[in-house]
Motif scaffolding. Structure first.
Motif, PDB file in Angstrom:
ATOM      1  N   ALA A  37       0.841  -1.104  -0.046  1.00  0.00           N
ATOM      2  CA  ALA A  37      -0.104   0.045   0.025  1.00  0.00           C
ATOM      3  C   ALA A  37       0.728   1.212   0.180  1.00  0.00           C
ATOM      4  N   GLU A  38       1.925   1.279   1.095  1.00  0.00           N
ATOM      5  CA  GLU A  38       2.774   2.417   1.013  1.00  0.00           C
ATOM      6  C   GLU A  38       3.788   2.879  -0.163  1.00  0.00           C
ATOM      7  N   VAL A  41       1.845   4.430  -2.898  1.00  0.00           N
ATOM      8  CA  VAL A  41       1.778   5.611  -2.921  1.00  0.00           C
ATOM      9  C   VAL A  41       3.109   6.285  -3.246  1.00  0.00           C
ATOM     10  N   SER A 136       0.018   3.356   6.807  1.00  0.00           N
ATOM     11  CA  SER A 136      -1.142   2.596   6.614  1.00  0.00           C
ATOM     12  C   SER A 136      -1.251   1.970   7.940  1.00  0.00           C
ATOM     13  N   ASP A 291      -4.899   3.554  -2.819  1.00  0.00           N
ATOM     14  CA  ASP A 291      -3.421   4.144  -2.804  1.00  0.00           C
ATOM     15  C   ASP A 291      -3.334   5.275  -3.465  1.00  0.00           C
TER      16      ASP A 291
END
Length: 342
Positions: A37-38, A41, A136, A291
């Motif tokens: 997820a990160e 981003v 997150s 994201d």
């Protein structure tokens, strides 16, 4: 306009993506994507020209060195990457399935990231040149130690006056170490300036109120009902957490069999901004849309685009990602601006 790096922290993963509609075993075809997820981003922000950095942990071997070169090629600063541990985390998600539901199979126990200790990261050093920190709720879901590492990070970020964004990603299959999200997440939210998620995740993780009749999987709700819930949730969050300035919520529902109904909200400056609604009859990949929305918010706020224009950009970016077969977007800012509903 803000200056300094945007640093994202989370577990780097390989997504293994078999196509169950074909004989993937017989053909030996097993597509994979580098993600998390990160990292999604961080990848989006780098693609859009922001100074994007990423910190995680992975073992040092020929495979991971190749991944490291790939990230550098995407202009992501990975100087803080911790090369340690024995294995890289994996997860299996059949093509077309949603990571939030039963289709996902995790294989990340004992990964380099999962085995991180608080003493492994000196946040005071890591935050040099950083003006924005993003993480997150997937991170503190992994272990009590990772939750403590996140708390160390946000407290140091607050001390250094670094803007903090938190994505309330809820993954029920990860919270297995004896703690419920509601026992962990409020303390992290208290150190966050921007909190993004949806009204159901906020209810589970932060204890905000929720109309009991409002179901996450039902798409037939009137816009006004969902907007009222978004405003109520946002007001409760900013009321409970003094540091939080901004609250964003996404509403994504299945549309017909293969499509999506999508819109978002952003609360700030004492008002609720609501995006236009996007509809698609069919999409390509569900992974990474949220994201991309988070990245769009960061991009717009970093560039001081204003709250409404930030929301428009972030929503268009998230919708655009649904048509890209990978974890992270590769669309340019210009590509995304063309999708913005006029």
């Amino acid at each position: 306009m803000m200056e300094g790096k945007v640093l994202s922290f989370g577990e780097i993963l390989l997504r293994i993506c078999p196509d169950l509609s074909q004989d993937w075993v017989g053909t030996g075809a097993l597509p994979f994507f580098v993600g998390g997820a990160e990292l999604n981003v961080a990848s989006a922000l780098a693609t859009w020209g922001l100074p994007s950095a990423y910190i995680s942990a992975m073992p040092q071997n020929d495979v991971t060195l190749g991944i490291l070169q790939y990230l550098k090629g995407r202009e992501i600063n990975v100087d803080g990457m911790l090369m340690q541990g024995d294995r890289l985390g994996l997860y299996y998600l059949p093509k077309g399935k949603d990571v939030k539901h039963a289709g996902v199979i995790y294989d990340r126990s004992g990964s380099a990231f999962a085995k991180l200790q608080r003493s492994d990261i000196d946040w005071g050093m890591v935050f040099k040149g950083v003006s924005w920190f993003h993480f997150s709720a997937i991170c503190p879901a992994i272990s009590q130690e990772i939750a403590k590492i996140c708390l160390d990070a946000v407290r140091e970020a607050e001390r250094q006056h670094i803007f903090v964004s938190l994505d309330l990603n809820y993954r029920s299959k990860l919270w297995k170490y004896g703690k419920d999200p509601i026992e962990i997440m409020p303390e992290l939210a208290a150190c966050s300036d921007l909190i993004m998620g949806n009204v159901w995740a906020a209810n589970q993780m932060l204890g905000t109120s929720l109309d009991p009749g409002l179901k996450e999987t039902k798409m037939s709700y009137a816009h006004t009902l969902l907007e009222e819930q978004a405003k109520k949730t946002s007001l409760e969050i900013v009321g409970q957490f003094d540091k939080c300035q901004l609250v964003a919520n996404t509403f994504r529902f299945d549309y017909r069999d293969k499509g999506i109904r999508y819109f978002t909200t952003l609360f700030g400056q004492e008002q609720l901004f609501v995006s236009d609604e996007y509809l698609a009859e069919e999409i390509v990949d569900r992974v990474g849309s949220g994201d991309c929305f988070m990245a769009g918010l960061i991009y717009g706020l970093y560039q001081e685009m204003g709250l409404l224009n930030t929301l428009k950009f972030a929503t268009a970016a998230a919708f655009d990602k649904l048509f890209i077969a990978s974890d992270a977007t590769d669309s340019s800012v210009t590509d995304i601006q063309k999708r913005i509903t006029k």
